[in-house]
Scaffold this motif. Structure first.
Motif, short mmCIF file in Angstrom:
data_model
loop_
_atom_site.label_atom_id
_atom_site.label_comp_id
_atom_site.label_asym_id
_atom_site.label_seq_id
_atom_site.Cartn_x
_atom_site.Cartn_y
_atom_site.Cartn_z
N GLU A 23 0.83 -1.21 0.00
CA GLU A 23 0.00 0.00 0.00
C GLU A 23 0.86 1.25 0.00
OE1 GLU A 23 -3.67 0.59 2.19
OE2 GLU A 23 -3.59 -1.55 2.72
N GLU A 24 1.92 1.24 0.79
CA GLU A 24 2.84 2.39 0.82
C GLU A 24 3.47 2.59 -0.56
OE1 GLU A 24 5.73 1.99 3.96
OE2 GLU A 24 4.16 1.61 5.45
N MET A 25 3.83 1.50 -1.21
CA MET A 25 4.44 1.60 -2.53
C MET A 25 3.46 2.20 -3.54
SD MET A 25 6.45 -1.32 -4.67
CE MET A 25 5.86 -1.45 -6.34
N VAL A 26 2.22 1.73 -3.52
CA VAL A 26 1.21 2.27 -4.44
C VAL A 26 0.97 3.75 -4.14
CG1 VAL A 26 -1.22 2.12 -5.13
CG2 VAL A 26 0.13 0.03 -4.89
N ASN A 27 0.91 4.10 -2.87
CA ASN A 27 0.74 5.51 -2.51
C ASN A 27 1.90 6.35 -3.02
OD1 ASN A 27 -1.71 5.04 -1.22
ND2 ASN A 27 -0.76 4.79 0.79
N ARG A 28 3.11 5.82 -2.91
CA ARG A 28 4.29 6.54 -3.40
C ARG A 28 4.21 6.71 -4.91
NH1 ARG A 28 9.53 6.06 -1.46
NH2 ARG A 28 8.54 6.35 0.55
N ILE A 29 3.78 5.67 -5.61
CA ILE A 29 3.62 5.77 -7.07
C ILE A 29 2.67 6.91 -7.41
CG2 ILE A 29 2.63 4.63 -9.11
CD1 ILE A 29 3.77 1.98 -7.97
N CYS A 30 1.54 6.96 -6.72
CA CYS A 30 0.55 7.99 -7.00
C CYS A 30 1.09 9.39 -6.71
CB CYS A 30 -0.73 7.72 -6.21
SG CYS A 30 -1.60 6.25 -6.80
N ALA A 72 -2.54 -14.91 -1.88
CA ALA A 72 -3.41 -14.13 -0.99
C ALA A 72 -2.95 -12.67 -0.93
CB ALA A 72 -3.40 -14.74 0.41
N LEU A 73 -1.66 -12.45 -0.89
CA LEU A 73 -1.12 -11.10 -0.85
C LEU A 73 -1.46 -10.35 -2.14
CD1 LEU A 73 0.56 -9.11 0.82
CD2 LEU A 73 2.61 -10.10 -0.24
N SER A 74 -1.37 -11.03 -3.27
CA SER A 74 -1.73 -10.42 -4.56
C SER A 74 -3.20 -10.01 -4.57
CB SER A 74 -1.47 -11.39 -5.71
OG SER A 74 -0.13 -11.75 -5.76
N ILE A 79 -7.55 -5.80 -3.98
CA ILE A 79 -8.76 -5.34 -3.31
C ILE A 79 -8.51 -4.02 -2.60
CG2 ILE A 79 -10.39 -5.87 -1.44
CD1 ILE A 79 -10.11 -8.85 -2.27
N LYS A 80 -7.38 -3.96 -1.92
CA LYS A 80 -7.01 -2.74 -1.20
C LYS A 80 -5.55 -2.47 -1.48
CE LYS A 80 -6.99 -0.59 3.29
NZ LYS A 80 -6.87 -0.73 4.69
N TYR A 84 -10.65 -3.39 -6.42
CA TYR A 84 -11.30 -4.38 -7.28
C TYR A 84 -12.18 -5.25 -6.38
CZ TYR A 84 -8.17 -3.18 -11.14
OH TYR A 84 -7.49 -2.53 -12.13
N SER A 85 -13.26 -5.78 -6.96
CA SER A 85 -14.09 -6.71 -6.20
C SER A 85 -13.29 -7.98 -5.94
CB SER A 85 -15.36 -7.04 -6.98
OG SER A 85 -15.04 -7.88 -8.09
N GLU A 86 -13.77 -8.81 -5.03
CA GLU A 86 -13.05 -10.05 -4.74
C GLU A 86 -12.88 -10.90 -6.00
OE1 GLU A 86 -14.28 -12.39 -1.38
OE2 GLU A 86 -14.56 -10.60 -0.15
N GLN A 87 -13.96 -11.03 -6.78
CA GLN A 87 -13.88 -11.85 -7.99
C GLN A 87 -12.94 -11.24 -9.02
OE1 GLN A 87 -15.25 -15.04 -8.30
NE2 GLN A 87 -13.71 -15.00 -9.90
N GLN A 88 -13.01 -9.92 -9.19
CA GLN A 88 -12.09 -9.25 -10.12
C GLN A 88 -10.64 -9.45 -9.66
OE1 GLN A 88 -13.82 -5.30 -9.67
NE2 GLN A 88 -14.26 -5.23 -11.87
N ALA A 89 -10.41 -9.34 -8.36
CA ALA A 89 -9.06 -9.48 -7.82
C ALA A 89 -8.54 -10.90 -8.04
CB ALA A 89 -9.04 -9.12 -6.34
N VAL A 90 -9.37 -11.89 -7.80
CA VAL A 90 -8.95 -13.28 -8.01
C VAL A 90 -8.63 -13.52 -9.48
CG1 VAL A 90 -9.76 -15.68 -7.98
CG2 VAL A 90 -10.17 -14.20 -6.00
N ASP A 91 -9.51 -13.07 -10.37
CA ASP A 91 -9.29 -13.26 -11.80
C ASP A 91 -8.03 -12.53 -12.27
OD1 ASP A 91 -11.63 -14.75 -11.86
OD2 ASP A 91 -12.85 -13.13 -12.72
N PHE A 92 -7.86 -11.28 -11.82
CA PHE A 92 -6.70 -10.49 -12.23
C PHE A 92 -5.42 -11.12 -11.67
CE2 PHE A 92 -5.09 -5.77 -12.42
CZ PHE A 92 -4.23 -6.10 -13.44
N ALA A 93 -5.43 -11.55 -10.42
CA ALA A 93 -4.25 -12.20 -9.83
C ALA A 93 -3.88 -13.45 -10.61
CB ALA A 93 -4.49 -12.53 -8.36
#
Length: 144
Positions: A23-30, A72-74, A79-80, A84-93
């Motif tokens: 999360e910190e990394m994504v925040n830094r990217i933004c 699980a980490l992916s 998701i956070k 993404y929704s749980e299903q979107q996250a599972v499919d994308f992962a």
């Protein structure tokens, strides 16, 4: 009285720390691209997520996580903070895992994931200049 820490507790601590790091990394990217995550386009979010998946790979090796923990980490990362929704996250992962292990499945996304591995190292080493250049080059390339 002696307190005992079991392996599940240690794994929970490691996974929670890894999730926070992502999360910190994504925040830094933004911050570096000057756009809050909620204002990015879907393409930009997918690119940043794939870049983040590279970081998951780096964390997995550094912390010696097992495959289910990495998966699980992916999913948690998708998701956070990506919402993404749980299903979107599972499919994308699942797609990211497939692409990471088979360059021919999606060469561009595979490259982004591998740049994310480098980006995670840059992030953990506080190489803000290299980290910013890394993600900005990718976003510029996919926007063209």
């Amino acid at each position: 009285m002696t307190d005992f820490i079991n392996a599940d507790d240690i794994n929970d601590v490691i996974l929670a720390a890894a999730a926070n790091e992502l999360e910190e990394m994504v925040n830094r990217i933004c911050e570096l691209i000057g756009t809050p995550l909620e204002q990015t386009t879907e393409l930009e979010r997918q690119v940043i997520a794939a870049f983040g998946f590279g970081a998951v790979y780096g964390i997995t090796h550094r912390d010696q996580l097992r495959e289910p923990q990495a998966h699980a980490l992916s999913i948690r990362m998708l998701i956070k903070p990506f919402l993404y929704s749980e299903q979107q996250a599972v499919d994308f992962a699942d797609d990211l895992i497939r692409v990471a292990s088979d360059r021919e499945a999606h060469p561009v996304m595979n490259t982004i994931i591998h740049r994310g591995i480098d980006g995670h190292y840059q992030f953990t080493q506080d190489d803000n200049e290299g980290f910013a250049r890394n993600i900005k080059e990718i976003l510029t390339a996919v926007r063209s």
